[in-house]
Design a protein around this motif. Structure first.
Motif, PDB file in Angstrom:
ATOM      1  N   SER A  31      36.719 -22.468  27.694  1.00  0.00           N
ATOM      2  CA  SER A  31      36.604 -22.634  26.442  1.00  0.00           C
ATOM      3  C   SER A  31      36.790 -22.009  25.372  1.00  0.00           C
ATOM      4  CB  SER A  31      35.627 -23.246  26.726  1.00  0.00           C
ATOM      5  OG  SER A  31      34.456 -23.103  27.102  1.00  0.00           O
ATOM      6  N   HIS A 122      33.157 -34.650  30.951  1.00  0.00           N
ATOM      7  CA  HIS A 122      32.567 -34.102  30.170  1.00  0.00           C
ATOM      8  C   HIS A 122      31.294 -34.232  29.407  1.00  0.00           C
ATOM      9  CE1 HIS A 122      31.100 -32.242  26.077  1.00  0.00           C
ATOM     10  NE2 HIS A 122      31.423 -31.074  26.659  1.00  0.00           N
ATOM     11  N   SER A 172      37.026 -31.563  30.477  1.00  0.00           N
ATOM     12  CA  SER A 172      36.625 -29.836  30.487  1.00  0.00           C
ATOM     13  C   SER A 172      37.480 -29.297  31.466  1.00  0.00           C
ATOM     14  CB  SER A 172      35.009 -29.786  30.445  1.00  0.00           C
ATOM     15  OG  SER A 172      34.994 -29.650  29.278  1.00  0.00           O
ATOM     16  N   HIS A 200      40.013 -29.664  24.989  1.00  0.00           N
ATOM     17  CA  HIS A 200      40.492 -27.473  25.581  1.00  0.00           C
ATOM     18  C   HIS A 200      42.100 -27.818  25.193  1.00  0.00           C
ATOM     19  CE1 HIS A 200      38.394 -25.858  28.392  1.00  0.00           C
ATOM     20  NE2 HIS A 200      37.219 -26.541  28.101  1.00  0.00           N
ATOM     21  N   LYS A 226      38.536 -23.158  20.795  1.00  0.00           N
ATOM     22  CA  LYS A 226      38.834 -23.313  21.977  1.00  0.00           C
ATOM     23  C   LYS A 226      39.895 -22.847  21.791  1.00  0.00           C
ATOM     24  CE  LYS A 226      35.421 -25.830  24.544  1.00  0.00           C
ATOM     25  NZ  LYS A 226      34.695 -27.368  23.755  1.00  0.00           N
ATOM     26  N   ARG A 357      36.439 -22.002  37.698  1.00  0.00           N
ATOM     27  CA  ARG A 357      37.462 -22.223  36.086  1.00  0.00           C
ATOM     28  C   ARG A 357      37.564 -21.188  35.232  1.00  0.00           C
ATOM     29  NH1 ARG A 357      35.824 -25.423  31.098  1.00  0.00           N
ATOM     30  NH2 ARG A 357      34.651 -23.835  30.757  1.00  0.00           N
TER      31      ARG A 357
HETATM   32  N1  DSN Z   1      31.572 -26.655  27.236  1.00  0.00           N
HETATM   33  C1  DSN Z   1      32.585 -26.853  27.339  1.00  0.00           C
HETATM   34  C2  DSN Z   1      33.318 -25.721  28.294  1.00  0.00           C
HETATM   35  O1  DSN Z   1      32.948 -24.765  28.854  1.00  0.00           O
HETATM   36  O2  DSN Z   1      34.717 -27.065  28.772  1.00  0.00           O
HETATM   37  C3  DSN Z   1      32.963 -27.990  27.039  1.00  0.00           C
HETATM   38  O3  DSN Z   1      32.665 -28.398  25.347  1.00  0.00           O
END
Ligand code: DSN
Length: 418
Positions: A31, A122, A172, A200, A226, A357
């Protein structure tokens, strides 16, 4: 930053050290991104001083002439890149954008059908500790246990059984393309409103590399920092018929004065997004993500859903004798920054889940391409295998730092003195 250094040496030092950290680490938080110096110059400008409650040509305070120019440019440029009928550029964040949409169209107790948090959803889509979960009844859809893809048949079944007022399409931590056309069909079948939260994937949508929800959904929200590579903030896109409701729910509904320095920076980012260079970078992000993912797959890591269609993917570490948190900590010691993440059907808790992730928007902005991805995969693999060996992690970090030095970042703003 000599003035800052004199006035507040502690904050000066924190900023200087953060610049160094960003320059010397491999950033894989899906992100995050590095916005341009031009975006930061607008965001760091004197527009921060101005109150401008209201909207262009309808402000509550005097002196908003130049402010109006900036906000009109931001709105027009966002309309141009997204092809939206109406845009509100004032949300302070993606969360504020979602809050305004929900407040504009739902009453407390209404049902929201949205993605399970552990499947990639989310917090603002109905999590019980978030305003959205406190005010509305959340019903969830998720991914198929077998494929890791959203199960649209199951989603339709849940929608028909629960009759939600709104369906939220967006995530997310979902590595596959969202089928907005299918979401729209299901929403129409049950008479629900459709909100697409594209935080995203906004950059991919602008570049034409992901299915576009703007012509389909009632509302589209996104954060701006992002894949879109702007300043930290949010925007709402909607059909004209919702324009005044949305505007009123941002101001005076949930916000006061807009952050005009951030709106000016959003305008700059939207201008940058309307270039071939931006589109090429989004295409390169997809190539890099795919390459990094397949390199790790070849090293026997389990990838949730077996791969990726977008800028991110998830590794299921449950067969690796290391938790998501342990992996995050070890990788940071090795100079690689990413986040622990729940995986679908996770048996562990959100605090120490089974997954991590990662995504490539930042390394792509930095200029890395497919040939660099095997090197990064190799360091990740070595660090995860040596997670308890601080000397080895230190050794990897020194290689990472040397590697990062060959991809200079913010060279034009790094005149820091120690
Ligand atoms: N906190 C964000 C992320 O890392 O996906 C989403 O808002």
């Amino acid at each position: 930053m000599n003035t800052l250094k004199k006035v507040d040496p502690e904050i000066y030092a924190a900023i200087r050290d953060e610049v160094k950290r960003q320059q010397t680490h491999i950033e894989l938080i899906a992100s995050e991104n590095y916005c341009s110096t031009a975006v930061m110059q607008a965001q760091g400008s004197i527009m921060t001083n101005k109150y401008a409650e209201g909207y262009p040509d309808k402000r509550w305070y005097a002196g908003c002439g130049t402010i109006d120019i900036a906000e009109k440019l931001a709105v027009q440029r966002a309309k141009d890149i997204f092809g939206a009928e109406h845009v509100n550029v004032q949300p302070h964040s993606g969360s504020s954008a979602n809050m305004a949409v929900l407040f504009s169209s739902l009453t407390p107790g209404n049902k929201i059908l949205s993605m399970d948090l552990s499947h990639g959803g989310h917090l603002t889509h109905g999590f019980k500790k978030n305003f959205s979960g406190q005010l509305y009844e959340k019903i969830t859809y998720g991914v198929s246990k077998k494929t890791g893809f959203i199960d649209y048949d199951e989603l339709r079944k849940i929608a028909k059984e629960s009759n939600p007022h709104m369906i939220i399409a967006g995530a997310s931590a979902y590595p596959r393309e969202l089928d907005f056309a299918e979401f729209k069909k299901i929403a129409d079948e049950v008479g629900a409103l459709l909100l697409a939260d594209v935080a995203h994937i906004a950059g991919l949508i602008v570049a034409g590399l992901h299915q576009d929800p703007v012509p389909l959904a009632d509302f589209v929200t996104t954060s701006t920092h992002k894949t879109l590579r702007g300043p930290r903030g949010g925007i709402i896109l909607c059909k004209s018929k919702y324009a005044s409701k949305i505007d009123q729910h941002i101001f005076p509904g949930i916000q006061g004065g807009p952050l005009m320095h951030v709106i000016a920076a959003k305008a700059v980012a939207f201008k940058e997004a309307n270039t071939q260079e931006f589109k090429d970078a989004q295409a390169q992000t997809l190539k890099n993500t795919n390459k990094l993912c397949s390199e790790l797959q070849n090293k026997d890591y389990t990838i949730v859903s077996g791969g990726t269609d977008n800028h991110l993917f998830l590794i299921d570490l449950s067969n690796k004798n290391i938790t998501g948190t342990e992996a995050q900590v070890a990788l940071e010691k090795a100079g690689i920054i990413l986040n622990r993440n729940m995986i679908p059907f996770d048996k562990r808790s959100a605090n120490d889940p089974s997954g991590i992730r990662m995504g490539t928007p930042s390394v792509t902005t930095r200029g890395m391409k497919e040939p660099e991805m095997p090197k990064i995969a190799n360091w990740i693999d070595l660090a995860l295998k040596a997670s308890n060996d601080d000397n080895k992690l230190k050794e990897i970090k020194s290689e990472v730092v040397a590697f990062c030095a060959t991809y200079p970042l913010y060279k034009d703003i790094t005149d820091f003195e120690d």
